[in-house]
Scaffold this motif. Structure first.
Motif, PDB file in Angstrom:
ATOM      1  N   SER A   1       9.322 -50.325 -29.431  1.00 63.86           N
ATOM      2  CA  SER A   1       9.003 -50.356 -31.499  1.00 63.86           C
ATOM      3  C   SER A   1       9.890 -51.076 -32.267  1.00 63.86           C
ATOM      4  O   SER A   1      10.794 -50.856 -32.284  1.00 63.86           O
TER       5      SER A   1
ATOM      6  N   ASP B   1       7.502 -40.556 -33.135  1.00 65.50           N
ATOM      7  CA  ASP B   1       6.715 -40.571 -34.041  1.00 65.50           C
ATOM      8  C   ASP B   1       5.661 -41.555 -34.426  1.00 65.50           C
ATOM      9  O   ASP B   1       5.110 -40.866 -35.213  1.00 65.50           O
TER      10      ASP B   1
ATOM     11  N   GLY C   1       2.230 -38.672 -34.964  1.00 74.51           N
ATOM     12  CA  GLY C   1       2.248 -38.362 -36.615  1.00 74.51           C
ATOM     13  C   GLY C   1       1.120 -39.353 -36.733  1.00 74.51           C
ATOM     14  O   GLY C   1      -0.387 -39.488 -38.333  1.00 74.51           O
ATOM     15  N   SER C   2       0.875 -41.112 -36.119  1.00 80.76           N
ATOM     16  CA  SER C   2      -0.142 -41.518 -36.922  1.00 80.76           C
ATOM     17  C   SER C   2      -1.482 -41.654 -36.074  1.00 80.76           C
ATOM     18  O   SER C   2      -2.150 -42.080 -36.436  1.00 80.76           O
TER      19      SER C   2
ATOM     20  N   ALA D   1      12.711 -41.377 -29.629  1.00 82.15           N
ATOM     21  CA  ALA D   1      12.060 -41.081 -30.933  1.00 82.15           C
ATOM     22  C   ALA D   1      11.169 -41.382 -31.346  1.00 82.15           C
ATOM     23  O   ALA D   1      10.765 -40.874 -32.077  1.00 82.15           O
ATOM     24  N   ALA D   2      11.076 -42.927 -31.708  1.00 86.78           N
ATOM     25  CA  ALA D   2      10.266 -44.002 -31.854  1.00 86.78           C
ATOM     26  C   ALA D   2       8.615 -42.714 -31.239  1.00 86.78           C
ATOM     27  O   ALA D   2       7.877 -43.879 -32.023  1.00 86.78           O
TER      28      ALA D   2
ATOM     29  N   GLY E   1      10.950 -49.653 -34.415  1.00 89.85           N
ATOM     30  CA  GLY E   1      11.330 -47.986 -34.982  1.00 89.85           C
ATOM     31  C   GLY E   1      12.309 -48.108 -34.199  1.00 89.85           C
ATOM     32  O   GLY E   1      12.769 -46.582 -34.555  1.00 89.85           O
TER      33      GLY E   1
ATOM     34  N   ARG F   1      15.250 -45.707 -32.916  1.00 87.76           N
ATOM     35  CA  ARG F   1      16.134 -45.243 -33.028  1.00 87.76           C
ATOM     36  C   ARG F   1      17.021 -44.352 -31.981  1.00 87.76           C
ATOM     37  O   ARG F   1      16.090 -43.863 -31.424  1.00 87.76           O
TER      38      ARG F   1
END
Length: 259
Positions: free
Chosen positions: A123, A216, A219-220, A212-213, A125, A127
């Protein structure tokens, strides 16, 4: 099997009959790793035609100079999916970079995707990537690539690496991957995330993309289940086949009522 998509000739292998399941491997390997990991995860599930392509520039799939970005690869994979599925609703499974493409394919054409599975997804994103550490095995065995990839460094895992992963390195078109890698972030197209049955699986000790990504994504994706497995790294499909198979069984059970 050879499938021409524009200037790209995509090599793939397939097993079984029934609803198509497109399985995408990660970077620097070929279909053999995905085949070794996901055939056991789908073992005993009837009515599935599992299709394992080599991604462009890897295995026996070409990567002509016209492929210059992840967007170009995505268009190739969408065209390949059209060819091998006949436009019917299919399942998508991806590991690492393969999961990045699978996520985008499902968002682009949700009506053609019956279910989505993302394992250790790459991703933009990414992190909070944990430091590399070994949780099992003597350590000090294998080469640097093996020791970077696996957190379970036993002779069994080394054997899997040497049989299903290492042979692909000689087939990698490094110039093509470098060219595509310069534009590896997909261009946002405004499409919402895939709304169908989804499972996201990440390794707690994944020192390549972290977890972690992946969290995430919950949520989507409104119908996603999430599992973060301890004692697993980026090689999670090798290291934790039992939990992966159970998670896939739950995912497939959720796919059927929605189909």
């Amino acid at each position: 099997m050879q499938t021409r998509v524009g200037e790209v000739v995509v090599h793939s292998v397939a097993h079984g009959t029934g609803r198509p399941v497109l399985v995408l491997h990660g970077a620097g390997v070929d279909h053999r790793e995905a085949e070794a990991c996901f055939e056991p995860a789908l073992d005993g599930v009837a009515g599935l035609r599992r299709i394992y392509p080599d991604l462009p520039g890897m295995g026996r799939t070409t990567a002509p100079a016209t492929l210059r970005s992840a967007d170009d690869v995505l268009e190739t994979l969408l065209g390949f999916a059209d060819e091998v599925t006949g436009g019917t609703a299919h399942l998508l499974i991806g590991h690492s970079a393969g999961a990045y493409y699978a996520q985008a394919m499902a968002a682009r054409r949700p009506e053609r995707v019956a279910g989505l599975a993302l394992v250790c997804p790459l991703s933009p994103g990414t992190r909070d990537v944990p430091e590399r550490r070994v949780v099992a095995g003597p350590g000090g065995i294998g080469n640097d690539d093996f020791r970077t990839y696996f957190v379970i460094q036993t002779t069994e895992m080394l054997d899997r690496y040497e049989r299903h992963i290492a042979p692909a390195t000689a087939l990698v078109d490094h110039a093509a991957l470098e060219r595509i890698g310069e534009r590896w972030v997909l261009t946002p197209d405004g499409a919402p995330a895939y709304p169908g049955p989804t499972v996201v699986v990440a390794g707690r000790l994944d020192s390549t993309v972290g977890y972690a990504a992946a969290v995430d994504l919950l949520g989507s994706h409104p119908h996603a289940s999430l599992a973060v497995l301890d004692d697993a790294g980026h090689a999670l499909p090798h290291e934790r086949p039992g939990p992966l198979r159970a998670l896939f069984a739950d995912w497939l059970a959720r796919v059927e009522p929605s189909s």
